[in-house]
Enzyme design. Structure first.
Site, PDB file in Angstrom:
ATOM      1  N   SER A  29       0.802  -1.229   0.000  1.00 55.37           N
ATOM      2  CA  SER A  29       0.000   0.000   0.000  1.00 55.37           C
ATOM      3  C   SER A  29       0.829   1.271   0.000  1.00 55.37           C
ATOM      4  O   SER A  29       0.348   2.307  -0.436  1.00 55.37           O
ATOM      5  CB  SER A  29      -0.948  -0.003   1.191  1.00 55.37           C
ATOM      6  OG  SER A  29      -0.212  -0.088   2.393  1.00 55.37           O
TER       7      SER A  29
ATOM      8  N   HIS B 129      -5.409  -4.310  -1.574  1.00 53.96           N
ATOM      9  CA  HIS B 129      -5.210  -3.180  -2.497  1.00 53.96           C
ATOM     10  C   HIS B 129      -5.198  -3.636  -3.950  1.00 53.96           C
ATOM     11  O   HIS B 129      -4.546  -3.018  -4.793  1.00 53.96           O
ATOM     12  CB  HIS B 129      -3.917  -2.429  -2.166  1.00 53.96           C
ATOM     13  CG  HIS B 129      -4.058  -1.481  -1.024  1.00 53.96           C
ATOM     14  ND1 HIS B 129      -4.670  -0.256  -1.132  1.00 53.96           N
ATOM     15  CD2 HIS B 129      -3.693  -1.592   0.276  1.00 53.96           C
ATOM     16  CE1 HIS B 129      -4.659   0.361   0.036  1.00 53.96           C
ATOM     17  NE2 HIS B 129      -4.070  -0.431   0.921  1.00 53.96           N
TER      18      HIS B 129
ATOM     19  N   LYS C 257     -12.402  -1.547   0.520  1.00 61.66           N
ATOM     20  CA  LYS C 257     -11.632  -0.656  -0.363  1.00 61.66           C
ATOM     21  C   LYS C 257     -12.354  -0.570  -1.711  1.00 61.66           C
ATOM     22  O   LYS C 257     -13.392   0.066  -1.797  1.00 61.66           O
ATOM     23  CB  LYS C 257     -10.187  -1.157  -0.460  1.00 61.66           C
ATOM     24  CG  LYS C 257      -9.455  -0.979   0.885  1.00 61.66           C
ATOM     25  CD  LYS C 257      -7.960  -1.162   0.796  1.00 61.66           C
ATOM     26  CE  LYS C 257      -7.293  -0.666   2.078  1.00 61.66           C
ATOM     27  NZ  LYS C 257      -6.915  -1.748   2.996  1.00 61.66           N
TER      28      LYS C 257
HETATM   29  C1  LIG Z   1      -6.710  -2.068   4.390  1.00 56.78           C
HETATM   30  C2  LIG Z   1      -5.984  -3.320   4.570  1.00 56.78           C
HETATM   31  C3  LIG Z   1      -6.392  -4.257   5.514  1.00 56.78           C
HETATM   32  C4  LIG Z   1      -7.520  -3.996   6.462  1.00 56.78           C
HETATM   33  O1  LIG Z   1      -8.754  -4.159   5.850  1.00 56.78           O
HETATM   34  P1  LIG Z   1     -10.074  -3.902   6.704  1.00 56.78           P
HETATM   35  O2  LIG Z   1     -11.103  -4.714   6.036  1.00 56.78           O
HETATM   36  O3  LIG Z   1     -10.314  -2.440   6.656  1.00 56.78           O
HETATM   37  O4  LIG Z   1      -9.784  -4.377   8.088  1.00 56.78           O
HETATM   38  C5  LIG Z   1      -5.709  -5.449   5.579  1.00 56.78           C
HETATM   39  N1  LIG Z   1      -4.663  -5.713   4.786  1.00 56.78           N
HETATM   40  C6  LIG Z   1      -4.226  -4.824   3.884  1.00 56.78           C
HETATM   41  C7  LIG Z   1      -3.054  -5.154   2.999  1.00 56.78           C
HETATM   42  C8  LIG Z   1      -4.862  -3.591   3.752  1.00 56.78           C
HETATM   43  O5  LIG Z   1      -4.416  -2.694   2.876  1.00 56.78           O
END
Ligand SMILES: *Cc1c(COP(=O)(O)O)cnc(C)c1O
Length: 415
Positions: A190, A218, A249
């Site tokens: 990310s 992502h 996301k």
């Molecule tokens: C955003 C993210 C998470 C967390 O996801 P949520 O569903 O908001 O808990 C986990 N792993 C990665 C790589 C992320 O970018």
């Protein structure tokens, strides 16, 4: 009284320390739906201003898509608001099963289990599957939620240098005596927006009889020709043992996550993963909307194609404007500034220009690698991107960094 004085003193001091190190996270409020254009109250108490949002994970622009909102409404009408139960007691509806099946088809796996979030999926999966006689071998830059999940598991823990498959191979050889091996990586990282070389990693895992877990938070929905994720991009669909990903996301952006992969591994999570057993089920509203999201993006790749176009266009224009961008192909575009204060000051000036972006610096990224992370979305139109680039040109010019390379910026501002 004495007690509360102690609280103030000890913990108040810690907050002051966070502030004095320049790490204090300020409150910001969006006073509109999440979209390309939003109204923001920042700093707290200020009049709201309209800005273009370049810092959301709303990659496909589905957070406020009319079809998604409609599906959420229908879910609310047909299945109610809340489940008031964990999954293993009475928190599973037919639509939870339907969404799991759709995710399994979409990701090209054997089975899928929903969790309240991907953070929870990552917190539960390692402990449910692995034990003392096993080993987890993780990329050194994996997401914090994977690190936390790994901490909760009694299997041995080892790491390999970021995306270094030579080093990974050495580690796989070193751990050949273990009952089971699991390689752990993000699909897309990310902070840098770089893609884990899954083709090489999967080949190594197969050679050394290791499982591989990929967190594709992502990537799910937009990486790969039909948006299935990093495994599609590298042509290794069906060869990933576990994918964890988020619904929070690109896939509508509300909340929820899943573990998807080999039947036995998912079944073990169903039996043993603690966030699945002990945290409440996803709301029917989210489940119904997520089903619509998967339907929408399975039918047409229009949105991920637009995102790809936006990403290419932005990367070209911002580079031509003289900013120092980490090369890549994902919609995560780090504008490198190296110096934390510079990243912070420029982000503030960008906000004044109507562009919402955030400066990232240590400890979120390595010291001396401060940047403004720009995230593109299918919700952006060409003129939004032009405005963003123009603002970067203006603000970059103010700080005299246009056309400077890494050394040039560091010479001027330090690390
Ligand atoms: C955003 C993210 C998470 C967390 O996801 P949520 O569903 O908001 O808990 C986990 N792993 C990665 C790589 C992320 O970018």
């Amino acid at each position: 009284m004495a007690y509360s004085d102690t609280v103030r003193k000890i913990f108040g001091q810690e907050i002051e320390e966070i502030k004095s190190r320049g790490l204090y996270k300020e409150k910001r409020f969006i006073c509109s739906p999440q979209d390309a254009t939003i109204r923001v109250e920042y700093p707290e108490g200020a009049e709201t201003t309209e800005v273009l949002n370049f810092c959301a994970n709303n990659y496909l622009g589905l957070s406020s898509h009319p079809e998604v909102i409609k599906a959420a409404r229908e879910g609310l009408e047909s299945r109610g608001y809340g489940m008031s139960s964990v999954r293993f007691i009475c928190g599973t509806q037919d639509i939870h099963r339907e969404l799991q099946t759709k995710l399994t088809d979409f990701l090209g796996t054997e089975d899928t289990l929903l969790f309240p979030s991907c953070m929870d999926a990552n917190a539960g999966v390692f402990e449910a599957v692995l034990g003392k006689e096993d080993v987890m071998i993780a990329d050194r830059l994996i997401h914090a939620s994977l690190v936390d999940g790994i901490r909760l598991c009694s299997a041995e823990y080892d790491t390999f240098k970021h995306m270094d498959t030579k080093h990974l191979e050495k580690k796989l050889q070193q751990h050949s005596d273990k009952r089971a091996r699991m390689v752990v990586t993000d699909g897309v990282f990310s902070m840098d927006g770089d893609l884990a070389p899954l083709d090489e990693m999967v080949a190594l895992c197969e050679k050394y009889d290791s499982m591989i877990l990929v967190d594709d938070s992502h990537a799910s929905g937009f990486i790969g020709k039909t948006g299935r994720g990093t495994h599609e991009h590298f042509g290794v669909m069906g060869r990933i043992d576990i994918i964890t990903t988020t619904l929070g996301k690109a896939l509508g952006g509300a909340s929820g996550g899943c573990v998807s992969g080999r039947r036995e591994l998912v079944e073990l999570c169903r039996q043993k993963a603690r966030p699945y057993l002990f945290s409440n089920s996803l709301s029917p509203v989210i489940v119904a909307a997520s089903i619509r999201v998967i339907d929408l993006i399975s039918k047409t790749t229009e949105r991920r194609d637009k995102l790809e176009w936006n990403t290419k266009y932005f990367r070209e224009r911002i580079t031509a404007a003289g900013l120092n961008v980490r090369p890549g192909e994902t919609p995560i575009v780090p504008v490198m500034l190296y110096n934390a204060k510079l990243a912070n000051d420029m982000a503030r000036d960008m906000y004044a220009e109507g562009i919402y972006v955030i400066g990232f610096f240590f400890p979120v990224v390595p010291a001396g690698a401060a940047r403004i992370r720009v995230q593109l979305s299918a919700a952006h139109e060409k003129e939004h991107i032009d405005k963003c680039v123009e603002a970067f040109r203006k603000v970059g010019n103010k700080y005299g960094i246009l056309g400077l390379d890494k050394n040039g910026i560091i010479e001027k501002y330090g690390m």
